[in-house]
Design a protein around this motif. Structure first.
Motif, PDB file in Angstrom:
ATOM      1  N   ARG A 240       0.852  -1.211   0.000  1.00 59.32           N
ATOM      2  CA  ARG A 240       0.000   0.000   0.000  1.00 59.32           C
ATOM      3  C   ARG A 240       0.872   1.240   0.000  1.00 59.32           C
ATOM      4  N   ARG A 242       2.508   4.429   1.199  1.00 63.61           N
ATOM      5  CA  ARG A 242       2.814   4.770   2.590  1.00 63.61           C
ATOM      6  C   ARG A 242       2.276   6.143   2.969  1.00 63.61           C
ATOM      7  N   SER A 243       2.213   6.363   4.279  1.00 57.87           N
ATOM      8  CA  SER A 243       1.726   7.651   4.791  1.00 57.87           C
ATOM      9  C   SER A 243       2.837   8.694   4.787  1.00 57.87           C
ATOM     10  N   ALA A 330      -5.870   8.166   3.578  1.00 51.88           N
ATOM     11  CA  ALA A 330      -5.331   7.064   4.397  1.00 51.88           C
ATOM     12  C   ALA A 330      -6.280   6.774   5.556  1.00 51.88           C
ATOM     13  N   GLY A 331      -6.848   7.837   6.127  1.00 55.96           N
ATOM     14  CA  GLY A 331      -7.781   7.683   7.251  1.00 55.96           C
ATOM     15  C   GLY A 331      -8.985   6.843   6.859  1.00 55.96           C
ATOM     16  N   ASP A 334      -7.781   3.151   6.466  1.00 58.69           N
ATOM     17  CA  ASP A 334      -7.456   2.527   7.755  1.00 58.69           C
ATOM     18  C   ASP A 334      -8.749   2.184   8.512  1.00 58.69           C
ATOM     19  N   ILE A 337     -10.310  -0.911   6.975  1.00 55.40           N
ATOM     20  CA  ILE A 337      -9.588  -2.141   7.341  1.00 55.40           C
ATOM     21  C   ILE A 337      -9.946  -2.522   8.778  1.00 55.40           C
ATOM     22  N   ALA A 338      -9.921  -1.515   9.668  1.00 59.01           N
ATOM     23  CA  ALA A 338     -10.219  -1.772  11.090  1.00 59.01           C
ATOM     24  C   ALA A 338     -11.642  -2.315  11.260  1.00 59.01           C
TER      25      ALA A 338
END
Ligand SMILES: Cc1cc2nc3c(=O)[nH]c(=O)nc-3n(C[C@H](O)[C@H](O)[C@H](O)COP(=O)(O)OP(=O)(O)OC[C@H]3O[C@@H](n4cnc5c(N)ncnc54)[C@H](O)[C@@H]3O)c2cc1C
Length: 469
Positions: A240, A242-243, A330-331, A334, A337-338
């Motif tokens: 993925r 990256r941040s 990204a938020g 994430d 996914i969570a």
């Protein structure tokens, strides 16, 4: 518009720029505002309504954000704060508090950057210093040392210099998927096309092929549209983007002296620098930033065979570290996914089929033998523009290739050109009347896809042309 029947006055050079995305617009801007301002007729061919936006910034989707902080995206490489100041002066993100990060950096919507580029071109367009022909070029022929450039409206411009800034060809989806799924209403081969995601229904099980920034855009767009179904994002390595760095850091390390002679030597140096940075309390980001800043000199020192090795073996790793994801996007990923609604897989597709409704995809996870079947309702391909395929992507480019004006760079990244952006013919001769601007010149320059490099290259191309005026 100057047509073949109305020869332009020979005293003024005519520059035809094909493609009015950021690159074409920036070449026109620098040419029209530089030392030789007024010395050329500058014509930009771009079928989109406005120039300066291109594929990247001609989007109205509010979840599409620039992936580099505003302070690093300027049309003027000598004034990196130019865009950030424009934002302050115009209040362009006043209604978008999510654009701001805690560290003060700003990630506006991509459309805002497009508006900024257009705002810089507008005065030049208004006074006729730059002309926008709203049409695609369909043919370019060299006759008596001048370019006859024909557009889709059937008009022909005679130009002294032709600049190719058509950058991103349409994606070429994997043949296996096309063979099995062509015609399925929810097989989305080009998600950058307008409203392409509209056929996907709220509870559809979606397979996204690819894990880069386009994949992230697609997932964020689906979520904004109220999609609630399960999403699987799949790529060979499952990497993925990256941040961004947790805090601002200056570029770290040196990769120029002595020059690296091979891809593996360069890789060892980068890894060593990342370890040293960690000992100094820094993250890997400033090391990659330095490699990027020194990228064209590093690339120039590497033999072609080593450049090819980088493209074949290291590019996926480079891309995910170099092209970082906007924090807001990204938020979203994430959180998905969570919540167990998004799976990111490292796997290969070994079979695809459909009964016209559901789509069955057989995958083999990386490092495993077993083949698993998964069922989806929609498949979105986000493997990105096929740059190595650029000559085949448009008939006029294919013809220029066939006639020996252009050829694909040996690394397969774009079109062969020299350090002044002059196209190199297959016989090795550089053509000073044909220039390659922006990411299509990557084969020669190395890192040339995002900012600030793409702005620097536009300035270089404008300088190269100005030197001949
Ligand atoms: C979706 C996306 C998002 C990105 N986001 C960022 C970012 O946030 N930050 C960053 O640094 N980089 C980003 N990039 C990288 C991007 O490549 C550069 O920033 C830059 O926008 C490239 O612009 P360009 O003009 O070279 O290409 P393009 O945007 O592809 O523009 C090329 C233009 O040429 C036109 N064209 C094509 N063929 C013809 C023809 N025959 N005749 C006339 N016109 C033609 C097309 O209509 C198009 O408008 C992004 C790239 C993409 C694809």
């Amino acid at each position: 518009m100057i047509t073949s029947n109305q020869q332009p006055p020979r005293s003024k050079c005519v520059v035809a720029i094909v493609g009015g995305g950021f690159t074409g617009a920036a070449v026109a801007y620098h040419l029209a505002t530089g030392d030789k301002a007024g010395a050329a007729d500058i014509v930009v061919f771009e079928p989109r309504t406005e120039i300066g936006k291109g594929l990247a910034y001609d989007t109205s989707d509010p979840v599409h954000r620039i992936n580099v902080p505003a302070a690093r995206m300027s049309i003027r490489p000598d004034d990196l704060e130019h865009f950030a100041r424009w934002i302050d002066q115009t209040g362009a993100v006043t209604n978008d508090p999510a654009a701001y990060r805690e560290d003060g950096s700003v990630f506006p919507r991509r459309s805002v950057f497009g508006d900024y580029v257009l705002a810089n071109l507008k005065p030049l367009l208004d006074k006729g210093a730059v002309k926008h022909v709203r049409a695609a070029v369909v043919r370019a022929e060299k006759q008596d040392e001048r370019w006859h450039v024909t557009d889709g409206n059937g008009e022909t411009l005679i130009a002294d210099i032709l600049v190719i800034a058509a950058t991103h060809p349409t994606p070429v989806p994997p043949a296996r998927l096309v063979a099995a799924l062509a015609g399925h209403p929810r097989f989305i081969a080009d998600p950058t096309a307008r409203a392409s995601l509209a056929p996907i229904r709220p509870h559809d099980r979606v397979l996204v092929v690819g894990n880069g920034l386009t994949s992230a855009d697609v997932i964020a767009s689906l979520k904004r549209g109220g999609h609630e179904g399960r999403i699987t994002a799949l790529s060979r390595r499952g990497l993925r983007s990256r941040s961004h760095a947790p805090f601002v850091q200056e570029p770290y390390g040196d990769f120029l002296l002595p020059p690296s002679a091979s891809a593996s030597e360069l890789l060892v140096r980068i890894r060593t620098a990342i370890r040293a940075a960690a000992e100094d309390g820094l993250s890997w980001h400033p090391v990659i930033d330095q490699v990027r800043a020194q990228g064209s000199a590093i690339w120039a020192d590497l033999p072609v065979v080593e450049r090819r090795r980088i493209v074949s073996h290291l590019r996926p790793y480079w891309d995910v570290h170099r092209f970082r994801i906007a924090p807001q996007v990204a938020g979203v990923l994430d959180a998905e996914i969570a919540a167990g609604r998004l799976d990111v897989l490292a796997a290969a597709i070994v079979h695809a089929g459909t009964d016209g409704k559901t789509i069955e995809i057989d995958i083999r996870r990386r490092g495993r033998e077993k083949v698993e079947r998964q069922i989806f309702d929609a498949v979105v391909v986000t493997t990105g523009p096929a740059h190595g395929n650029v000559l085949a992507s448009q008939e006029w480019l294919r013809r220029l290739g066939d006639l020996g004006h252009l050829h694909v760079d040996p690394t397969g990244l774009g079109l062969a050109c020299d350090r002044n952006a002059n196209a190199i013919r297959p016989d090795g001769v550089a053509d000073q009347s044909l220039l390659i601007a922006g990411p299509l010149a990557r084969g020669h320059v190395g890192e040339l896809m995002g900012f600030p490099q793409v702005a620097e290259h536009a300035l270089l191309v404008a300088g190269s042309i100005a030197a001949r005026l």
